[in-house]
Design a protein around this motif. Sequence first.
Motif, short mmCIF file in Angstrom:
data_model
loop_
_atom_site.label_atom_id
_atom_site.label_comp_id
_atom_site.label_asym_id
_atom_site.label_seq_id
_atom_site.Cartn_x
_atom_site.Cartn_y
_atom_site.Cartn_z
N HIS A 86 0.82 -1.22 0.00
CA HIS A 86 0.00 0.00 0.00
C HIS A 86 0.86 1.27 0.00
O HIS A 86 0.32 2.38 0.12
N GLN A 87 2.18 1.09 -0.14
CA GLN A 87 3.12 2.21 -0.23
C GLN A 87 3.00 3.15 0.97
O GLN A 87 2.98 4.37 0.83
N ILE A 88 2.89 2.55 2.15
CA ILE A 88 2.84 3.33 3.38
C ILE A 88 4.28 3.48 3.87
O ILE A 88 4.77 2.71 4.71
N GLY A 89 4.98 4.44 3.28
CA GLY A 89 6.40 4.60 3.54
C GLY A 89 6.72 5.87 4.31
O GLY A 89 5.92 6.80 4.40
N GLN A 90 7.94 5.89 4.84
CA GLN A 90 8.40 7.01 5.65
C GLN A 90 8.59 8.25 4.79
O GLN A 90 9.13 8.19 3.70
N THR A 119 6.39 2.50 7.43
CA THR A 119 6.28 3.09 8.76
C THR A 119 4.95 2.65 9.39
O THR A 119 4.28 1.77 8.85
N MET A 120 4.59 3.25 10.50
CA MET A 120 3.41 2.87 11.27
C MET A 120 3.55 1.45 11.82
O MET A 120 2.57 0.78 12.15
N GLY A 121 4.81 0.99 11.94
CA GLY A 121 5.05 -0.35 12.49
C GLY A 121 4.75 -0.45 13.97
O GLY A 121 4.72 -1.55 14.53
N GLY A 152 -1.43 5.61 21.26
CA GLY A 152 -1.15 5.03 19.95
C GLY A 152 -2.12 5.53 18.89
O GLY A 152 -1.74 5.75 17.73
N ALA A 153 -3.38 5.74 19.28
CA ALA A 153 -4.38 6.26 18.34
C ALA A 153 -4.03 7.68 17.89
O ALA A 153 -4.17 8.03 16.71
N VAL A 154 -3.54 8.49 18.83
CA VAL A 154 -3.10 9.85 18.48
C VAL A 154 -1.94 9.77 17.50
O VAL A 154 -1.88 10.50 16.50
N GLY A 155 -1.00 8.87 17.78
CA GLY A 155 0.13 8.69 16.88
C GLY A 155 -0.28 8.18 15.51
O GLY A 155 0.31 8.54 14.49
N TRP A 156 -1.32 7.32 15.49
CA TRP A 156 -1.80 6.79 14.21
C TRP A 156 -2.33 7.91 13.32
O TRP A 156 -2.05 7.93 12.12
N VAL A 157 -3.08 8.84 13.90
CA VAL A 157 -3.59 9.97 13.13
C VAL A 157 -2.43 10.80 12.59
O VAL A 157 -2.43 11.24 11.43
N ASP A 158 -1.42 11.00 13.44
CA ASP A 158 -0.24 11.77 13.02
C ASP A 158 0.46 11.08 11.85
O ASP A 158 0.80 11.72 10.84
N ASP A 159 0.69 9.77 11.98
CA ASP A 159 1.35 9.02 10.90
C ASP A 159 0.51 9.00 9.63
O ASP A 159 1.04 9.08 8.52
N ALA A 191 16.83 -0.75 8.91
CA ALA A 191 15.46 -1.09 9.29
C ALA A 191 14.60 -1.51 8.11
O ALA A 191 14.67 -0.92 7.03
N GLN A 192 13.80 -2.55 8.34
CA GLN A 192 12.79 -2.96 7.36
C GLN A 192 11.47 -2.24 7.61
O GLN A 192 10.60 -2.21 6.74
N ILE A 193 11.34 -1.67 8.82
CA ILE A 193 10.10 -0.99 9.20
C ILE A 193 10.40 0.00 10.33
O ILE A 193 11.31 -0.22 11.12
N PHE A 194 9.68 1.11 10.33
CA PHE A 194 9.80 2.09 11.41
C PHE A 194 8.54 2.04 12.28
O PHE A 194 7.46 1.73 11.79
N MET A 195 8.68 2.39 13.56
CA MET A 195 7.51 2.33 14.44
C MET A 195 6.57 3.52 14.24
O MET A 195 5.37 3.40 14.42
N GLY A 196 7.12 4.68 13.86
CA GLY A 196 6.28 5.84 13.67
C GLY A 196 5.75 6.36 15.00
O GLY A 196 6.01 5.81 16.07
N ASP A 197 4.95 7.41 14.93
CA ASP A 197 4.39 7.99 16.14
C ASP A 197 3.40 7.06 16.83
O ASP A 197 3.21 7.12 18.05
N VAL A 198 2.76 6.19 16.05
CA VAL A 198 1.79 5.26 16.63
C VAL A 198 2.45 4.37 17.68
O VAL A 198 1.83 3.97 18.67
N GLY A 199 3.72 4.09 17.51
CA GLY A 199 4.45 3.29 18.49
C GLY A 199 5.17 4.13 19.52
O GLY A 199 5.09 3.86 20.73
N ALA A 200 5.85 5.20 19.07
CA ALA A 200 6.68 6.00 19.98
C ALA A 200 5.85 6.72 21.03
O ALA A 200 6.20 6.71 22.22
N LEU A 201 4.76 7.36 20.61
CA LEU A 201 3.93 8.08 21.58
C LEU A 201 3.32 7.11 22.60
O LEU A 201 3.23 7.41 23.79
#
Length: 360
Positions: free
Chosen positions: A51-55, A73-75, A109-116, A261-271
């Motif tokens: 789905h081309q969900i890339g950084q 991202t969004m890992g 995580g939901a807040v981070g998901w919206v951000d990502d 990295a093969q995947i980044f956690m994004g804000d959904v993970g970090a926040l």
Amino acid sequence: MLVWLSDYLIQFDNNFAVVQYITVRGIFSILTAMAVSLIIGPTMIRRLNYHQIGQVVRDDGPESHFSKAGTPTMGGALILVSIGVSTLLWADLRNHYVWTVLLVTLLFGAVGWVDDYRKVFEKNSAGLSARWKYFWQSVIGLIASIVLYVTAFGPAETQYIIPFFKDVAINVGVLYVVISYFMIVGFSNAVNLTDGLDGLAILPTVMVGGALGLIAYLAGHVEFSTYLNIPYIDGAGELVIFAGALVGSGLGFLWFNTYPAQIFMGDVGALALGAALGVMAVIARHEMVLFIMGGVFVMETASVILQVASFKLTGKRIFRMAPLHHHFELKGWPEPRVIVRFWIITVMLVLFGLATLKLR
């Protein structure tokens, strides 16, 4: 969930009583979360790639990061799924501390998901505006702090503990809500700022989360808490299960997030992970120890604050770039060197933080 099942099965076979032990469930929580991460990780990476969900890489970032554009991202969703599954399986769901830390983690995580989502699909590296991100973090953090305050059974659950000093416990009253709020929201953003290199944030989070789980276990055990002269927090030991899930999911995620990295956690993970550390420290009454063990997160945040303040006041920058890990990159340190050295610093700080349990 499995605790309830074992309660029923014990009447047929006493061997099922082993599931009642927090230590046993903590170990299986780690293994379960790691297994979930490793099993669904490859599928998630393929789907994100499809789905081309890339950084989206910052234009003003180090040139070495431009090659990372397009990495899935969004890992962090992988981490949250693993934590959720393992916690719901192995934790005693009658414990309100478990629900508090789990819900705060998922909501951040939901807040981070919206951000990502805005970064990826709207191709906007800024993502969710800082104003709205902070607003929703504040709402969640404040509600969690109030819930913990009003559900406290005794003064030990709201007193502020000072490491290194025996019998020093400050009754802060309603100020507990303010302190807890800043711990949750502050560490959520601190981990997010640290998440800039492959694996840089996740392993320190695992180490600090595991140490907080140990502290919560000791605080929730009458004999250990008495021996160590730390507040006894009834029910806090159950956080071992959540901490185990965090450790297992983090290690599973690191399998795919390690350099390159093969995947980044994004804000959904970090926040989400930062908020989880803040909540666990608040429940275990060891906020100051979290500042010690999470020193890497603290200095990354401090570098940003100092950089912005210096530039606004003097027009000059203290660091070549903030957060701090970018400063060392621009000094010529290879990315793996920055990552591993920050990991080593975290190991030392976590050990020192644990040592404070006896240095009082």
